[in-house]
Design a protein around this motif. Structure first.
Motif, short mmCIF file in Angstrom:
data_model
loop_
_atom_site.label_atom_id
_atom_site.label_comp_id
_atom_site.label_asym_id
_atom_site.label_seq_id
_atom_site.Cartn_x
_atom_site.Cartn_y
_atom_site.Cartn_z
N ASN A 69 0.84 -1.23 0.10
CA ASN A 69 -0.02 0.07 -0.02
C ASN A 69 1.00 1.20 0.00
O ASN A 69 2.02 0.91 -0.15
N LYS A 70 0.34 2.49 0.26
CA LYS A 70 0.83 3.65 -0.06
C LYS A 70 1.97 3.88 1.11
O LYS A 70 2.76 4.60 1.33
N ASP A 71 1.75 3.07 2.28
CA ASP A 71 2.71 3.19 3.44
C ASP A 71 3.71 1.97 3.48
O ASP A 71 4.36 1.68 4.38
N ASN A 72 3.97 1.47 2.16
CA ASN A 72 4.89 0.30 1.80
C ASN A 72 4.84 -0.83 2.94
O ASN A 72 5.75 -1.36 3.34
N ARG A 73 3.56 -1.24 2.89
CA ARG A 73 3.49 -2.29 3.95
C ARG A 73 2.55 -3.62 3.02
O ARG A 73 1.64 -3.31 2.03
N ILE A 74 2.95 -4.65 3.48
CA ILE A 74 2.35 -5.91 2.45
C ILE A 74 0.63 -5.67 2.65
O ILE A 74 0.35 -5.76 4.06
N VAL A 75 0.01 -5.99 1.70
CA VAL A 75 -1.42 -6.09 1.72
C VAL A 75 -1.89 -7.65 1.62
O VAL A 75 -1.92 -7.93 0.45
N GLY A 76 -2.33 -8.18 2.49
CA GLY A 76 -2.68 -9.35 2.70
C GLY A 76 -3.88 -9.86 1.66
O GLY A 76 -3.92 -10.86 1.02
N THR A 77 -4.67 -8.90 1.49
CA THR A 77 -5.80 -9.21 0.39
C THR A 77 -5.49 -9.22 -1.02
O THR A 77 -6.17 -9.82 -1.76
N ILE A 78 -4.43 -8.54 -1.37
CA ILE A 78 -3.83 -8.34 -2.86
C ILE A 78 -3.21 -9.94 -2.89
O ILE A 78 -3.40 -10.57 -3.75
#
Length: 262
Positions: A22-31
């Motif tokens: 995401n925009k905060d550079n964190r892994i998005v589990g839903t993706i």
């Protein structure tokens, strides 16, 4: 709809860092779940996928949120990757398990693809996993890679894996819709839907504002890799990994992204 020719049996899918964060550079589990969901759909059709996944460096940084006190960039990347790799695999393992599927990690350095025993062992590994219905998740072995045996980026790794297993298609997922003839935000810019290997389009590459902040790849790398793979008769598509159902649509022959062929 594009003519896909012979039935597709094997697909290599490369997922860039910007797709899964995401925009905060964190892994998005839903993706990640959406990606696995599409791989599961292909699996039900008898199409095996190899996933070349970025994200280990980001995943490592999430654990060491305060950073590491290492000045040398290469060593710092090795530390983040070594911590992040098992974290990424845990994500994938749990998601694949929800679908009743199995996955396996395959780490490699560039020299493993050179002719000889290393390459033969790589082929045997992939063939063994695929024959058992296990989804290989490939990545560079950052913790032990030396400068002379480091991939340019995961795009290059994906193309080498595609050639190694005789893939019918290579899909490079990024955060743009493909190759444009100008900056994607410009009003009159258009997307290239089909590019042949001898078509001169390199001068159209534009730097996006976001760029590849955490990855090593970019559109220049993807264009080079796509043409190289297409020359080996592996159709290659650069597409937006955040689009709904993008992988299945590509395999179904829909006009998604930029397709590279001979």
């Amino acid at each position: 709809m594009l003519n896909t020719g012979e039935p597709i049996q094997r697909v290599v899918i490369k997922v860039g860092t910007n797709v899964m964060t995401n925009k905060d550079n964190r892994i998005v589990g839903t993706i990640l779940k959406q990606l696995v969901d599409q791989i599961a759909i292909l699996y039900e059709r008898g199409i095996m996928s190899v996933l070349v996944s970025s994200g280990s460096v980001i995943a490592g940084k999430e654990v060491l949120s305060t950073g590491v006190d290492i000045e040398e960039e290469t060593i710092r990347r090795q530390v983040y990757s070594a911590i992040g790799q098992p974290r990424m695999m845990r994500h994938y393992y749990n998601i694949f398990q929800d679908y009743g599927m199995r996955c396996a990690q395959v780490l490699a350095t560039k020299r493993d693809f050179d002719p000889g025993k290393h390459r033969e062992n790589m082929i045997n590994c992939y063939e063994g996993l695929l024959s058992e219905g296990v989804i290989p998740i490939a990545n560079e072995d950052d913790a032990v890679s030396l400068s002379m045996s480091t991939f340019t980026d995961n795009d290059e790794l994906a193309s080498l894996v595609a050639e190694l297993i005789g893939a019918d298609m290579l899909i490079l997922l990024t955060d743009t819709n493909g190759l444009y003839n100008g900056h994607p935000d410009d009003e009159h810019t258009r997307l290239f839907k089909h590019v042949t290997v001898d078509q001169k389009v390199e001068h159209f590459i534009q730097e996006s504002e976001k760029g590849e902040a955490e990855g090593r790849g970019g559109m220049e790398s993807k264009l080079c890799v796509a043409k190289q793979a297409a020359k080996k008769n592996i159709p290659t598509i650069i597409a937006n990994g955040k689009l709904e159902n993008v992988i299945v649509d590509i395999v179904d022959g829909k006009e998604v992204g930029t397709r590279f062929t001979l």
